[in-house]
Design an enzyme around this catalytic site. Structure first.
Site, mmCIF file in Angstrom:
data_model
loop_
_atom_site.group_PDB
_atom_site.id
_atom_site.type_symbol
_atom_site.label_atom_id
_atom_site.label_comp_id
_atom_site.label_asym_id
_atom_site.label_seq_id
_atom_site.Cartn_x
_atom_site.Cartn_y
_atom_site.Cartn_z
ATOM 1 N N ALA A 63 0.954 -1.358 -0.097
ATOM 2 C CA ALA A 63 -0.149 -0.099 0.125
ATOM 3 C C ALA A 63 1.039 1.094 0.052
ATOM 4 O O ALA A 63 1.980 1.262 0.444
ATOM 5 C CB ALA A 63 -0.858 -0.081 1.257
ATOM 6 N N GLY A 108 0.799 -4.940 0.995
ATOM 7 C CA GLY A 108 -0.507 -5.195 0.419
ATOM 8 C C GLY A 108 -0.059 -5.896 -0.966
ATOM 9 O O GLY A 108 -1.267 -6.529 -1.491
ATOM 10 N N GLU A 111 -0.423 -9.528 0.103
ATOM 11 C CA GLU A 111 -1.833 -9.850 0.283
ATOM 12 C C GLU A 111 -2.509 -9.876 -0.858
ATOM 13 O O GLU A 111 -3.746 -10.754 -0.910
ATOM 14 C CB GLU A 111 -2.366 -8.611 1.395
ATOM 15 C CG GLU A 111 -1.678 -8.587 2.796
ATOM 16 C CD GLU A 111 -1.835 -7.376 3.559
ATOM 17 O OE1 GLU A 111 -1.537 -6.280 3.203
ATOM 18 O OE2 GLU A 111 -2.512 -7.342 4.734
ATOM 19 N N GLU A 131 4.683 -4.327 7.693
ATOM 20 C CA GLU A 131 3.724 -3.466 8.423
ATOM 21 C C GLU A 131 4.231 -3.133 9.662
ATOM 22 O O GLU A 131 4.293 -1.997 10.078
ATOM 23 C CB GLU A 131 2.378 -3.975 8.538
ATOM 24 C CG GLU A 131 1.479 -3.978 6.963
ATOM 25 C CD GLU A 131 1.738 -5.224 6.187
ATOM 26 O OE1 GLU A 131 2.786 -5.757 6.514
ATOM 27 O OE2 GLU A 131 1.107 -5.067 5.207
HETATM 28 C C1 HXC Z 1 4.846 4.167 -1.643
HETATM 29 C C2 HXC Z 1 6.688 3.289 -2.675
HETATM 30 C C3 HXC Z 1 6.296 2.022 -2.112
HETATM 31 C C4 HXC Z 1 5.226 2.180 -1.134
HETATM 32 C C5 HXC Z 1 8.093 1.715 -3.286
HETATM 33 N N1 HXC Z 1 7.732 3.038 -3.363
HETATM 34 N N2 HXC Z 1 7.291 1.340 -2.397
HETATM 35 N N3 HXC Z 1 5.854 4.514 -2.505
HETATM 36 N N4 HXC Z 1 4.526 3.117 -1.059
HETATM 37 N N5 HXC Z 1 4.869 0.933 -0.612
HETATM 38 C C6 HXC Z 1 8.453 4.265 -4.146
HETATM 39 C C7 HXC Z 1 9.298 4.567 -3.636
HETATM 40 O O1 HXC Z 1 9.234 5.749 -2.736
HETATM 41 C C8 HXC Z 1 10.324 5.430 -4.925
HETATM 42 O O2 HXC Z 1 9.613 6.517 -5.222
HETATM 43 C C9 HXC Z 1 10.078 4.185 -5.727
HETATM 44 O O3 HXC Z 1 8.818 3.433 -5.364
HETATM 45 C C10 HXC Z 1 11.016 3.176 -5.982
HETATM 46 O O4 HXC Z 1 11.441 2.743 -4.883
HETATM 47 P P1 HXC Z 1 12.764 2.742 -4.180
HETATM 48 O O5 HXC Z 1 12.518 2.558 -2.761
HETATM 49 O O6 HXC Z 1 13.714 3.838 -4.843
HETATM 50 O O7 HXC Z 1 13.366 1.223 -4.742
HETATM 51 P P2 HXC Z 1 14.588 0.535 -3.930
HETATM 52 O O8 HXC Z 1 15.721 1.264 -3.573
HETATM 53 O O9 HXC Z 1 14.940 -0.517 -5.091
HETATM 54 O O10 HXC Z 1 13.724 -0.357 -3.044
HETATM 55 C C11 HXC Z 1 12.661 -1.338 -3.241
HETATM 56 C C12 HXC Z 1 11.872 -1.720 -2.063
HETATM 57 C C13 HXC Z 1 11.503 -0.251 -1.319
HETATM 58 C C14 HXC Z 1 12.873 -2.710 -1.140
HETATM 59 C C15 HXC Z 1 10.812 -2.472 -2.462
HETATM 60 O O11 HXC Z 1 10.861 0.566 -2.265
HETATM 61 C C16 HXC Z 1 10.532 -0.627 -0.439
HETATM 62 O O12 HXC Z 1 10.889 -0.852 0.882
HETATM 63 N N6 HXC Z 1 9.463 -0.207 -0.430
HETATM 64 C C17 HXC Z 1 8.279 -0.529 0.684
HETATM 65 C C18 HXC Z 1 7.900 -1.604 1.058
HETATM 66 C C19 HXC Z 1 6.695 -1.768 1.893
HETATM 67 O O13 HXC Z 1 7.168 -1.530 3.143
HETATM 68 N N7 HXC Z 1 5.730 -2.106 1.809
HETATM 69 C C20 HXC Z 1 4.369 -2.428 2.673
HETATM 70 C C21 HXC Z 1 3.894 -1.255 2.746
HETATM 71 S S1 HXC Z 1 2.487 -1.281 4.166
HETATM 72 P P3 HXC Z 1 10.584 7.712 -5.698
HETATM 73 O O14 HXC Z 1 9.338 8.710 -5.927
HETATM 74 O O15 HXC Z 1 11.532 8.203 -4.590
HETATM 75 O O16 HXC Z 1 11.123 7.344 -6.960
HETATM 76 C C22 HXC Z 1 1.108 -1.822 3.452
HETATM 77 C C23 HXC Z 1 -0.012 -2.236 4.209
HETATM 78 C C24 HXC Z 1 -1.177 -2.999 3.680
HETATM 79 O O17 HXC Z 1 1.412 -2.506 2.187
HETATM 80 C C25 HXC Z 1 -2.502 -2.686 3.974
HETATM 81 C C26 HXC Z 1 -3.131 -1.412 4.226
HETATM 82 C C27 HXC Z 1 -4.216 -1.091 4.968
#
Ligand code: HXC
Length: 257
Positions: A63, A108, A111, A131
């Site tokens: 998400a 997400g 999920e 999360e």
């Molecule tokens: C918003 C995201 C994102 C996310 C990546 N991006 N994941 N933006 N939400 N979940 C964006 C980054 O900000 C970045 O934007 C671009 O995508 C590329 O990502 P990078 O981080 O630069 O790439 P990299 O260094 O290769 O790392 C990849 C990654 C990392 C390991 C996947 O992006 C990451 O850890 N993302 C978050 C993963 C996460 O925690 N997901 C769970 C979220 S909570 P810019 O603009 O800087 O280029 C969730 C809850 C669900 O999902 C339920 C909700 C109710």
């Protein structure tokens, strides 16, 4: 412009989450687009659906954290419900859904994959539920579906630790059915979808419903559900033609329903 595209390939529908610059992260807009695409699937003309992500790096990286960062308690709950309602639509779509997981499937994204019937992962796929490192629980069904998919103990470990699971471990855990090279992921997903699509559509749908509905009730109630659905397959063209062909030692005609 939509962040989710749909392509009909014969009996197979291909849904692609297409926001690769953000690693296909699910914000409200992307979720809304996904819902519109899922709602529009012609389930009478479609026997299997594939969901994948655009690009070579991510299925869905979760998400959208930026969008979630400022939410109130009520807004957080509503955001969770929005995703859950859509994922439940996917899970209960009458036809099977295959997740073709082409890279990161985090939060997400994991999920979403678990809302599908079957998961095929590329060799670079990485799964995790990060999360609790962000101060929230899994919110699109992860606490429920991960435990149901890989068992309670391992699910709790992954949810409490946020450990990343690479494709081979995901295969060993039963989180995915197959691991294939990235370049052949969609071909393999299509092959599987077409194999499903060659079988009797009414019976495949009834099988999905029996399994899904049965998982929510006692074994006796589940068996009763199966009996109903089993019975409902009789007198259909599919059943009559296929069984007559077997008895007559003839090649059955392709299913038409
Ligand atoms: C918003 C995201 C994102 C996310 C990546 N991006 N994941 N933006 N939400 N979940 C964006 C980054 O900000 C970045 O934007 C671009 O995508 C590329 O990502 P990078 O981080 O630069 O790439 P990299 O260094 O290769 O790392 C990849 C990654 C990392 C390991 C996947 O992006 C990451 O850890 N993302 C978050 C993963 C996460 O925690 N997901 C769970 C979220 S909570 P810019 O603009 O800087 O280029 C969730 C809850 C669900 O999902 C339920 C909700 C109710």
């Amino acid at each position: 412009m939509s962040y989710v595209t749909y392509e009909q390939r014969g009996f197979v529908g291909v849904v692609t989450i297409d926001k690769p610059k953000a690693l296909n992260a699910l914000n409200s807009e992307v979720l809304g687009d996904l819902e519109k695409v899922v709602d529009a699937i012609d389930v009478d003309a479609t026997r299997c659906v594939i969901i994948t992500g655009a690009g070579e790096k991510a299925f869905v990286a979760g998400a959208d954290i930026a969008e979630m960062s400022g939410l109130t308690k009520a807004e957080g709950k509503a955001f969770g419900k929005k995703g859950n309602d859509i994922f439940r639509k996917i899970e209960t779509l009458p036809v099977p859904v295959i997740a073709a997981v082409n890279g990161f499937a985090l939060g997400g994204g994991c999920e979403l994959a678990m809302s599908c019937d079957i998961r095929i992962a590329s060799e670079n796929a990485v799964f995790a539920q990060p999360e609790v490192s962000l101060g929230i629980t899994a919110g699109f069904g992860g606490t429920q579906r991960l435990a149901r998919t890989i068992g309670v103990g391992k699910a709790k470990e992954l949810l409490y630790t946020t450990s990343k699971v690479k494709a081979p471990e995901a295969l060993a855990l039963g989180l995915v059915n197959y691991v294939v090279p990235l370049e052949s992921l969609m071909d393999e997903a299509m092959k599987l979808a077409e194999k499903i699509a060659r079988n009797a559509p009414i019976a495949v749908r009834a099988t999905k419903k029996a399994i899904n509905d049965g998982l929510q009730v006692s074994i006796d109630e589940g068996i009763a559900i199966e009996e109903e659905l089993f019975g409902s397959c009789f007198e259909t063209q599919d059943q009559q033609n296929a069984m007559k062909a077997f008895v007559a030692k003839e090649k059955p005609a392709p299913f038409e329903n």
